[in-house]
Motif scaffolding. Structure first.
Motif, short mmCIF file in Angstrom:
data_model
loop_
_atom_site.label_atom_id
_atom_site.label_comp_id
_atom_site.label_asym_id
_atom_site.label_seq_id
_atom_site.Cartn_x
_atom_site.Cartn_y
_atom_site.Cartn_z
N PRO A 81 -14.88 5.25 2.34
CA PRO A 81 -13.52 5.77 2.17
C PRO A 81 -12.57 5.40 3.30
O PRO A 81 -12.96 5.34 4.46
CB PRO A 81 -13.73 7.29 2.13
CG PRO A 81 -15.13 7.45 1.64
CD PRO A 81 -15.89 6.30 2.26
N SER A 104 -2.20 7.08 -2.80
CA SER A 104 -2.66 6.43 -1.57
C SER A 104 -3.84 5.50 -1.81
O SER A 104 -4.28 4.81 -0.90
CB SER A 104 -3.03 7.49 -0.52
OG SER A 104 -1.86 8.16 -0.11
N CYS A 105 -4.36 5.46 -3.03
CA CYS A 105 -5.45 4.53 -3.39
C CYS A 105 -4.91 3.36 -4.19
O CYS A 105 -5.64 2.72 -4.94
CB CYS A 105 -6.53 5.27 -4.18
SG CYS A 105 -7.55 6.27 -3.11
N CYS A 106 -3.66 3.06 -4.03
CA CYS A 106 -3.00 2.00 -4.79
C CYS A 106 -2.52 0.91 -3.83
O CYS A 106 -1.48 1.05 -3.20
CB CYS A 106 -1.84 2.60 -5.57
SG CYS A 106 -0.96 1.44 -6.60
N ALA A 136 -7.39 4.19 -9.70
CA ALA A 136 -6.57 3.97 -8.51
C ALA A 136 -5.18 4.57 -8.62
O ALA A 136 -4.31 4.27 -7.82
CB ALA A 136 -6.48 2.47 -8.22
N TRP A 194 0.88 -1.17 0.00
CA TRP A 194 0.00 0.00 0.00
C TRP A 194 0.91 1.21 0.00
O TRP A 194 1.61 1.49 0.96
CB TRP A 194 -0.89 0.00 1.23
CG TRP A 194 -1.97 1.04 1.25
CD1 TRP A 194 -2.15 2.10 0.40
CD2 TRP A 194 -3.04 1.13 2.19
NE1 TRP A 194 -3.26 2.82 0.74
CE2 TRP A 194 -3.83 2.25 1.84
CE3 TRP A 194 -3.41 0.38 3.30
CZ2 TRP A 194 -4.96 2.62 2.56
CZ3 TRP A 194 -4.53 0.74 4.01
CH2 TRP A 194 -5.30 1.85 3.64
N TYR A 201 -8.92 -0.95 -4.22
CA TYR A 201 -9.10 0.51 -4.24
C TYR A 201 -9.76 0.87 -2.92
O TYR A 201 -10.91 0.54 -2.69
CB TYR A 201 -9.96 0.91 -5.43
CG TYR A 201 -10.35 2.37 -5.44
CD1 TYR A 201 -9.40 3.36 -5.71
CD2 TYR A 201 -11.64 2.77 -5.16
CE1 TYR A 201 -9.75 4.70 -5.71
CE2 TYR A 201 -12.00 4.11 -5.16
CZ TYR A 201 -11.05 5.07 -5.44
OH TYR A 201 -11.40 6.39 -5.43
N PRO A 202 -9.04 1.56 -2.02
CA PRO A 202 -9.57 1.80 -0.68
C PRO A 202 -10.57 2.95 -0.59
O PRO A 202 -11.10 3.21 0.47
CB PRO A 202 -8.33 2.10 0.14
CG PRO A 202 -7.38 2.69 -0.83
CD PRO A 202 -7.66 2.00 -2.14
N ASN A 203 -10.86 3.61 -1.70
CA ASN A 203 -11.78 4.74 -1.77
C ASN A 203 -11.17 5.93 -1.03
O ASN A 203 -10.33 5.76 -0.16
CB ASN A 203 -13.17 4.41 -1.25
CG ASN A 203 -14.26 5.23 -1.92
OD1 ASN A 203 -14.03 6.34 -2.38
ND2 ASN A 203 -15.45 4.67 -1.98
N GLU A 204 -11.61 7.10 -1.38
CA GLU A 204 -10.98 8.30 -0.85
C GLU A 204 -12.00 9.40 -0.62
O GLU A 204 -13.05 9.43 -1.25
CB GLU A 204 -9.92 8.81 -1.83
CG GLU A 204 -10.55 9.27 -3.14
CD GLU A 204 -9.55 9.55 -4.22
OE1 GLU A 204 -9.09 10.71 -4.30
OE2 GLU A 204 -9.25 8.62 -4.98
#
Length: 186
Positions: free
Chosen positions: A174, A128-130, A124, A42, A71-74
């Protein structure tokens, strides 16, 4: 310092590396990927904030679903999540063909076309969404490519990982708030 404090307070076994010299964004991302010892990597930017309970949520999904990319969402600078109507994320809201690509959240998705793979890499690509599965066999391919100064090496890593295992999981809630702190790189 913040990263070390966070890891210590949460009793995490996370490998933290700080370069002695500024090697640039792309080389830094590549070094992180090559030095990672775990199953997933991450990439977290130093000016983004991990939201409360997001690490536990991300780890649960990774262990249960085992996607190639998560994809952790933001929450963007506006504070709005990327999720549309609570069920879907627009990977690409509009293409010249008039079509868009939407994906259901909180579900493992098997990508079926090159267009979908590129669309989700684009979604992504915010660093930080990777979250990607570590695949040592792609490192020689990435080293042959010239990404120095482009800011795109994480996209190349995601793309190659998805070629080997075309699965992605998109979190609904998110996990990251982007750009809220001053950069710690200075």
């Amino acid at each position: 310092a913040y990263g070390k404090q966070y890891m210590a307070s949460h009793k995490l076994n996370i490998h933290y590396v700080r370069n002695k010299l500024n090697v640039g964004f792309d080389k830094n991302v590549l070094n992180i990927y090559m030095q990672a010892k775990g199953e997933y990597v991450w990439f977290l930017s130093d000016d983004d904030e991990m939201l409360p309970e997001s690490l536990e949520k991300v780890l649960r999904v990774l262990m249960r679903e085992k996607p190639a990319v998560l994809y952790p969402n933001e929450l963007g600078r506006t504070g709005e999540p990327m999720t549309k109507d609570g069920q879907f994320i627009d990977a690409v809201s509009y293409m010249p063909t008039g079509l868009g690509i939407k994906a259901q959240v909180n579900k493992k998705i098997s990508l079926t076309s090159e267009t979908e793979r590129i669309a989700f890499v684009r979604l992504a690509s915010f660093i930080s969404c990777c979250i990607v599965k570590k695949q040592n066999d792609i490192i020689p391919m990435i080293l042959k490519m010239s990404y120095n100064g482009t800011g795109l090496v994480q996209d190349a890593i995601m793309s190659l990982v998805l070629l080997n295992n075309p699965t992605i999981y998109l979190l609904k809630t998110p996990s990251i708030r982007m750009g809220i702190r001053n950069s710690f790189s200075n």
